[in-house]
Design an enzyme around this catalytic site. Structure first.
Site, PDB file in Angstrom:
ATOM      1  N   ASN A  19      -0.738   1.578   1.970  1.00  0.00           N
ATOM      2  CA  ASN A  19      -1.784   1.983   1.310  1.00  0.00           C
ATOM      3  C   ASN A  19      -2.182   3.555   1.959  1.00  0.00           C
ATOM      4  OD1 ASN A  19      -4.095   1.144  -0.261  1.00  0.00           O
ATOM      5  ND2 ASN A  19      -4.186  -0.580   0.848  1.00  0.00           N
TER       6      ASN A  19
ATOM      7  N   ASP B 144      -7.860   1.780   3.539  1.00  0.00           N
ATOM      8  CA  ASP B 144      -7.500   1.451   2.268  1.00  0.00           C
ATOM      9  C   ASP B 144      -6.739   2.644   1.417  1.00  0.00           C
ATOM     10  OD1 ASP B 144      -7.182   0.098  -0.206  1.00  0.00           O
ATOM     11  OD2 ASP B 144      -8.495  -1.437   0.601  1.00  0.00           O
TER      12      ASP B 144
ATOM     13  N   GLU C 222      -9.030  -0.337  -8.152  1.00  0.00           N
ATOM     14  CA  GLU C 222      -8.177   0.506  -7.495  1.00  0.00           C
ATOM     15  C   GLU C 222      -7.526   1.807  -8.045  1.00  0.00           C
ATOM     16  OE1 GLU C 222      -7.009   1.002  -4.463  1.00  0.00           O
ATOM     17  OE2 GLU C 222      -7.115  -0.891  -3.184  1.00  0.00           O
TER      18      GLU C 222
END
Length: 295
Positions: free
Chosen positions: A153, A205, A15
């Site tokens: 997100n 995401d 991430e």
């Protein structure tokens, strides 16, 4: 367009990719592994550092260190060439429930750091997450700026900084919102639906905005990265060879490479052996320099 594998990182949850123009290197985190990674464009080498808590989101700081959203607060972290990592608590957070952590985060165009929290047990579907803003020199615990989120997100800002984007990637939500953003005070208002991701492939995401003001977001579970125009229209979708792309970031010498981190789920991965890898796409557009935290 073919996605290039730049590192078979095998991240459990790769991430928060951030391009360092000064170092010509990509930084990102593997959340459950509590690791910070750095990949160098010049030699393709990867280095990583172990943190004391889960690292979820990072941003460069003007003084050369980094700011990171971890489990119980925001930290200043400094990775060293010898493999050590210093960390210092900047601001604590009082979570709504136990077993929560930070998730997605980045700086606005003025250098304020924004980050959201979530319950680690996603299956619970509890809307107890919140968005927090941290300004340089701020004292005391963090105060929630937006509440009622499950998995915040997709945080991003338009080129002029006057629009803030935010998504909720939980399967029960799957929405992306746009806010008018007061650049003087760092306050979002006028929340409106930008994209209903139930109408597109994948859950929303991590995201990035390009120089044209278009919004790129990873379609988790669909193996796609989508580009939406500023009016919320799907412009294109690019494929990566894994099911769970997690976040994207522009980088490279000319900011014309879209780097994509990904998730390596447990179980049989014969159909996606590169899951957890880091990929590079050449989308034909350029990105923007990521703002540094104004410390």
């Amino acid at each position: 367009m073919t996605a290039e594998l730049i590192l078979d990182a095998r991240n459990a949850t790769g991430e928060s990719p951030v391009w360092s123009s000064a170092q010509q290197a990509l930084y990102w985190v593997d959340i459950p592994a509590k690791r910070l990674h750095r990949w160098s464009l010049a030699d393709g080498k990867n280095q990583s550092w172990q943190a004391s808590q889960m690292l979820a989101c990072i941003a460069q700081a003007e003084n050369g260190s980094w700011i990171a959203g971890m489990e119980n607060g925001l930290f200043a972290i400094t990775p060293h060439a010898d493999g050590s990592l210093d960390s210092r608590l900047l601001a604590s957070v009082t979570h709504a429930l136990p077993e929560m952590r930070f998730n997605d985060g980045r700086c606005d165009r003025q250098g304020r750091f924004w980050a959201g929290t979530m319950l680690m047990n996603m299956a619970a579907g509890a809307p107890v997450g919140a968005m927090y803003r941290y300004d340089a020199g701020q004292e005391g615990p963090l105060k929630a700026q937006l509440e009622g989120l499950t998995v915040p997100n997709g945080l991003a800002f338009s080129p002029d900084g006057k629009t803030m984007y935010l998504s909720d990637s939980h399967p029960d939500v799957q929405k992306i919102w746009a806010f008018d953003y007061d650049t003087d005070t760092g306050t979002p208002h006028g929340r409106r639906l930008f994209v209903d991701m139930t109408e597109h492939a994948g859950r929303p995401d991590g995201a990035a905005v390009d120089a044209d003001g278009c919004y790129w977001i990873c379609g988790n579970d669909a193996g796609l990265v989508h580009r939406f125009t500023p009016d919320g229209k799907l412009d294109r979708s690019l494929a990566v060879p894994v099911k769970k792309p997690a976040m994207c970031a522009f980088g490279g010498a000319d900011l014309d490479t879209l780097f994509v981190t990904s998730i390596r789920p447990a179980g049989n991965l014969s159909d996606q052996p590169l899951a957890g890898g880091v990929f590079a796409l050449r989308p034909g557009v350029k990105g923007l320099t990521e703002p540094a935290f104004n410390n």
